[in-house]
Scaffold this active site. Structure first.
Site, PDB file in Angstrom:
ATOM      1  N   ASP A 125       0.840  -1.188   0.000  1.00 16.87           N
ATOM      2  CA  ASP A 125       0.000   0.000   0.000  1.00 16.87           C
ATOM      3  C   ASP A 125       0.880   1.245   0.000  1.00 16.87           C
ATOM      4  O   ASP A 125       1.853   1.326   0.749  1.00 16.87           O
ATOM      5  CB  ASP A 125      -0.907  -0.010   1.234  1.00 16.87           C
ATOM      6  CG  ASP A 125      -2.001   1.046   1.134  1.00 16.87           C
ATOM      7  OD1 ASP A 125      -2.453   1.349   0.019  1.00 16.87           O
ATOM      8  OD2 ASP A 125      -2.392   1.579   2.191  1.00 16.87           O
ATOM      9  N   HIS A 132      -4.055  14.085   0.063  1.00 19.44           N
ATOM     10  CA  HIS A 132      -4.247  13.260   1.261  1.00 19.44           C
ATOM     11  C   HIS A 132      -3.050  13.397   2.198  1.00 19.44           C
ATOM     12  O   HIS A 132      -3.209  13.612   3.399  1.00 19.44           O
ATOM     13  CB  HIS A 132      -4.449  11.800   0.861  1.00 19.44           C
ATOM     14  CG  HIS A 132      -4.472  10.846   2.020  1.00 19.44           C
ATOM     15  ND1 HIS A 132      -5.535  10.773   2.894  1.00 19.44           N
ATOM     16  CD2 HIS A 132      -3.562   9.936   2.462  1.00 19.44           C
ATOM     17  CE1 HIS A 132      -5.279   9.851   3.824  1.00 19.44           C
ATOM     18  NE2 HIS A 132      -4.086   9.330   3.580  1.00 19.44           N
ATOM     19  N   ARG A 141       1.017  17.141  12.131  1.00 23.43           N
ATOM     20  CA  ARG A 141       2.292  17.830  12.328  1.00 23.43           C
ATOM     21  C   ARG A 141       2.238  19.322  12.015  1.00 23.43           C
ATOM     22  O   ARG A 141       3.233  20.018  12.129  1.00 23.43           O
ATOM     23  CB  ARG A 141       3.380  17.187  11.449  1.00 23.43           C
ATOM     24  CG  ARG A 141       3.778  15.783  11.874  1.00 23.43           C
ATOM     25  CD  ARG A 141       4.861  15.226  10.966  1.00 23.43           C
ATOM     26  NE  ARG A 141       4.408  15.053   9.607  1.00 23.43           N
ATOM     27  CZ  ARG A 141       3.755  13.979   9.154  1.00 23.43           C
ATOM     28  NH1 ARG A 141       3.493  12.981   9.979  1.00 23.43           N
ATOM     29  NH2 ARG A 141       3.367  13.892   7.905  1.00 23.43           N
ATOM     30  N   GLU A 198     -10.390   4.192   3.105  1.00 18.66           N
ATOM     31  CA  GLU A 198      -9.509   4.960   2.220  1.00 18.66           C
ATOM     32  C   GLU A 198      -9.894   4.621   0.785  1.00 18.66           C
ATOM     33  O   GLU A 198      -9.894   3.458   0.385  1.00 18.66           O
ATOM     34  CB  GLU A 198      -8.033   4.641   2.498  1.00 18.66           C
ATOM     35  CG  GLU A 198      -7.585   5.179   3.842  1.00 18.66           C
ATOM     36  CD  GLU A 198      -6.086   5.111   4.074  1.00 18.66           C
ATOM     37  OE1 GLU A 198      -5.421   4.242   3.470  1.00 18.66           O
ATOM     38  OE2 GLU A 198      -5.582   5.925   4.875  1.00 18.66           O
ATOM     39  N   GLU A 200      -9.091   4.199  -2.795  1.00 10.59           N
ATOM     40  CA  GLU A 200      -7.860   3.980  -3.564  1.00 10.59           C
ATOM     41  C   GLU A 200      -8.180   3.212  -4.839  1.00 10.59           C
ATOM     42  O   GLU A 200      -9.246   2.614  -4.979  1.00 10.59           O
ATOM     43  CB  GLU A 200      -6.846   3.152  -2.743  1.00 10.59           C
ATOM     44  CG  GLU A 200      -6.495   3.759  -1.391  1.00 10.59           C
ATOM     45  CD  GLU A 200      -5.306   3.081  -0.710  1.00 10.59           C
ATOM     46  OE1 GLU A 200      -4.468   2.493  -1.421  1.00 10.59           O
ATOM     47  OE2 GLU A 200      -5.243   3.147   0.536  1.00 10.59           O
ATOM     48  N   ASP A 230      -9.155   0.642   1.543  1.00  4.11           N
ATOM     49  CA  ASP A 230      -8.186   0.221   2.558  1.00  4.11           C
ATOM     50  C   ASP A 230      -8.724   0.646   3.932  1.00  4.11           C
ATOM     51  O   ASP A 230      -8.431   1.730   4.426  1.00  4.11           O
ATOM     52  CB  ASP A 230      -6.845   0.916   2.243  1.00  4.11           C
ATOM     53  CG  ASP A 230      -5.742   0.458   3.174  1.00  4.11           C
ATOM     54  OD1 ASP A 230      -5.780  -0.696   3.626  1.00  4.11           O
ATOM     55  OD2 ASP A 230      -4.838   1.274   3.444  1.00  4.11           O
ATOM     56  N   ARG A 234      -8.016   4.416  12.699  1.00  7.93           N
ATOM     57  CA  ARG A 234      -7.148   5.576  12.942  1.00  7.93           C
ATOM     58  C   ARG A 234      -6.582   5.620  14.355  1.00  7.93           C
ATOM     59  O   ARG A 234      -5.452   6.095  14.570  1.00  7.93           O
ATOM     60  CB  ARG A 234      -7.917   6.870  12.674  1.00  7.93           C
ATOM     61  CG  ARG A 234      -8.477   7.002  11.278  1.00  7.93           C
ATOM     62  CD  ARG A 234      -7.391   6.951  10.233  1.00  7.93           C
ATOM     63  NE  ARG A 234      -7.948   7.057   8.884  1.00  7.93           N
ATOM     64  CZ  ARG A 234      -7.255   6.819   7.772  1.00  7.93           C
ATOM     65  NH1 ARG A 234      -5.983   6.442   7.848  1.00  7.93           N
ATOM     66  NH2 ARG A 234      -7.825   6.934   6.600  1.00  7.93           N
ATOM     67  N   GLN A 237      -3.874   3.084  14.595  1.00  5.97           N
ATOM     68  CA  GLN A 237      -2.756   3.578  13.780  1.00  5.97           C
ATOM     69  C   GLN A 237      -1.945   4.652  14.517  1.00  5.97           C
ATOM     70  O   GLN A 237      -0.708   4.638  14.508  1.00  5.97           O
ATOM     71  CB  GLN A 237      -3.317   4.143  12.467  1.00  5.97           C
ATOM     72  CG  GLN A 237      -2.273   4.576  11.443  1.00  5.97           C
ATOM     73  CD  GLN A 237      -2.919   5.047  10.131  1.00  5.97           C
ATOM     74  OE1 GLN A 237      -4.136   5.005   9.971  1.00  5.97           O
ATOM     75  NE2 GLN A 237      -2.101   5.474   9.196  1.00  5.97           N
ATOM     76  N   LYS A 250      -4.259  -1.500   9.640  1.00  5.99           N
ATOM     77  CA  LYS A 250      -4.583  -1.717   8.226  1.00  5.99           C
ATOM     78  C   LYS A 250      -4.813  -3.185   7.920  1.00  5.99           C
ATOM     79  O   LYS A 250      -4.916  -3.551   6.745  1.00  5.99           O
ATOM     80  CB  LYS A 250      -3.416  -1.220   7.366  1.00  5.99           C
ATOM     81  CG  LYS A 250      -3.033   0.225   7.605  1.00  5.99           C
ATOM     82  CD  LYS A 250      -3.994   1.172   6.919  1.00  5.99           C
ATOM     83  CE  LYS A 250      -3.461   2.599   6.936  1.00  5.99           C
ATOM     84  NZ  LYS A 250      -4.288   3.478   6.121  1.00  5.99           N
ATOM     85  N   THR A 254      -9.091  -5.248   3.484  1.00  3.39           N
ATOM     86  CA  THR A 254      -8.984  -4.340   2.339  1.00  3.39           C
ATOM     87  C   THR A 254      -9.954  -4.882   1.305  1.00  3.39           C
ATOM     88  O   THR A 254      -9.834  -6.040   0.900  1.00  3.39           O
ATOM     89  CB  THR A 254      -7.546  -4.321   1.776  1.00  3.39           C
ATOM     90  OG1 THR A 254      -6.661  -3.876   2.804  1.00  3.39           O
ATOM     91  CG2 THR A 254      -7.435  -3.420   0.568  1.00  3.39           C
ATOM     92  N   THR A 346      -4.539   6.917  -0.604  1.00  8.84           N
ATOM     93  CA  THR A 346      -5.843   7.577  -0.615  1.00  8.84           C
ATOM     94  C   THR A 346      -5.872   8.696  -1.658  1.00  8.84           C
ATOM     95  O   THR A 346      -4.955   9.497  -1.751  1.00  8.84           O
ATOM     96  CB  THR A 346      -6.153   8.160   0.773  1.00  8.84           C
ATOM     97  OG1 THR A 346      -5.980   7.125   1.726  1.00  8.84           O
ATOM     98  CG2 THR A 346      -7.572   8.698   0.849  1.00  8.84           C
ATOM     99  N   GLU A 360     -10.267  12.822   6.829  1.00  3.55           N
ATOM    100  CA  GLU A 360     -10.118  14.146   6.214  1.00  3.55           C
ATOM    101  C   GLU A 360     -11.465  14.864   6.123  1.00  3.55           C
ATOM    102  O   GLU A 360     -11.547  16.067   6.360  1.00  3.55           O
ATOM    103  CB  GLU A 360      -9.530  14.003   4.809  1.00  3.55           C
ATOM    104  CG  GLU A 360      -8.109  13.480   4.770  1.00  3.55           C
ATOM    105  CD  GLU A 360      -7.736  13.014   3.381  1.00  3.55           C
ATOM    106  OE1 GLU A 360      -7.913  11.818   3.086  1.00  3.55           O
ATOM    107  OE2 GLU A 360      -7.289  13.847   2.574  1.00  3.55           O
TER     108      GLU A 360
HETATM  109 CA    CA Z   1      -3.965   3.127   2.333  1.00  6.63          CA
END
Ligand code: CA
Length: 418
Positions: A125, A132, A141, A198, A200, A230, A234, A237, A250, A254, A346, A360
């Site tokens: 992945d 994204h 950050r 996600e 994708e 995917d 969160r 993660q 993850k 999927t 993503t 998001e």
């Molecule tokens: Ca992904």
């Protein structure tokens, strides 16, 4: 290229996802039959395994369709892929001489169950969508440091799990995991409360490689594309990802769409990657347009509720193409295999409405967004999430079939044995 007309009348409708220009590859079963290879045409699946058995579809080095997956065809290489498409086009085109022999091999789509179209060898992945990566980086950050220093130079990826790739329609159980909020003293073990999707595209590797491949060689190795969701926890993660990247967040599931759209069907929709912000090193530069103009959308349907489209974007928003990702994957000599699956990362667009994850869309849960009859920050139990993709051609549409999954509640106690 305009619509290629078929004697299967439903395939000629301009909005139908499966015209003769498409011929996507799947695996289906009907009633008590074993799963077998099929190709979608209009409102039907063409039983190509039966056609091959009857001698109407002789492929070089065949039989290749006597197994319930497309890997043997994929491994056979581009000459066989184009021979397959030419022969199917001849059999299904308006005025085809063999119509009477082919017609009994059509099974209504409404009567079939679709299965995994190929055996996934390995799953990688990537994190190759500029919008994204910027959005997520900004949340974690700040905008100044949103993109890691390597991001504009290499497509970043991690090795995922082939074992958890499932076909559209498979229920996804909310996972348990180790969670720790920024203000918590210690982690706790609980069901994920920030379960996400996600949006994708997945590239499916056809021919294998041994040693580094160029971007052009990588493009030629790709058999086709699927939609890919995917699923991402969160909260799991956020705690586990440092310093080696995603792991259990993850690994629940999927989901891929049931049809592999062959690269040949997407040729008219090729488009270049967006302008480079810094030049790429030569081994990653694109020798030609290697992204595709595929309109994408995500919808959310609560249990017993109404479907809401929550995002609309386009595969052309990616910063790196699948060919660049595959080339990067092989730089150290990593052998790539038939059936390797590459998630694009993503696919978010530049606007709020075009974000490809709930993380998001709700800006980390701080800005819940509206759906019919309520709001969402993350996926709730019994929500159904559906990805759709389509290319608009000259009088026809190329579709992938829905990529859908319903999230079912977490187990009360994952370690309780009955
Ligand atoms: Ca992904």
């Amino acid at each position: 290229m305009p619509l290629i007309r078929s004697w299967v009348q439903s395939a000629n409708a301009p909005d139908h996802p499966f015209p003769l220009n498409n011929l996507p590859c799947g695996v289906f079963s009907s009633s008590a039959d074993e799963p077998r290879c099929g190709v979608a045409i209009g409102d039907f699946v063409l039983d190509v395994a039966a056609l091959e058995e009857a001698g109407l579809l002789a492929l070089p080095d065949g039989p290749l369709l006597d197994v319930p997956f497309w890997n043997d065809v994929m491994e056979a290489g581009p000459d066989v892929w184009s021979a397959l498409r030419s022969r199917l086009t001849a059999l299904l085109a308006e005025g085809a001489a063999d119509r009477a022999a082919v017609e009994p091999c059509l099974v209504p789509l409404a009567d079939v169950t679709l299965h995994m179209p190929f055996l996934v060898s390995e799953y990688t992945d990537f994190y190759a969508g500029r919008h994204h990566a910027f959005n997520v980086g900004t949340m974690f950050r700040g905008a100044e440091n949103a993109l890691p220093p390597n991001w504009l130079h290499i497509p970043i990826g991690y090795n995922g799990r082939a074992s958890s790739v499932v076909v559209s329609g498979t229920e996804v159980r909310r996972p348990w995991g180790q969670l720790k909020g920024p203000n918590d003293d210690a982690p706790r073990f609980a069901p994920s409360a920030r379960f996400d999707i996600e949006l994708e595209m997945g590239a499916v590797v056809g021919t294998p490689s041994d040693g580094p491949v160029t971007v052009a060689e990588a493009d030629a190795m790709i058999f086709g594309y699927v939609l890919l969701n995917d699923w991402s926890a969160r909260d799991i993660q956020a705690w586990e990802y440092q310093p080696l990247g995603p792991f259990q967040a993850k690994a629940t599931a999927t989901t891929i769409s049931p049809w592999i759209v062959m690269r040949a069907a997407l040729e008219p929709f090729r488009t270049p990657t967006p302008p480079r912000e810094v030049p790429l090193l030569p081994h990653l530069q694109e020798p030609g347009p290697m992204l595709y103009d595929i309109a994408l959308e995500v919808s959310l349907t609560p249990e017993g509720g109404t479907e809401t489209v929550i995002s609309r974007t386009n595969y052309a928003e990616m910063y790196y193409s699948a060919a660049q990702q595959l080339a990067q994957h092989s730089t150290c000599g990593c052998p790539m295999n038939t059936g390797d699956l590459l998630g694009s990362g993503t696919i978010s667009g530049p606007t709020k409405e075009s974000r490809g994850s709930l993380l998001e869309l709700s800006w980390g849960g701080k800005e819940p967004f509206a759906i019919a009859g309520g709001t969402r920050s993350f996926v709730e139990d019994n929500d159904t999430l559906t990805l759709r993709g389509r290319c608009k051609g000259d009088g026809y549409t190329i579709g992938f079939g829905d990529c859908t999954g319903r999230v079912i509640p977490a187990l009360a106690d994952p370690y309780k044995r009955t």
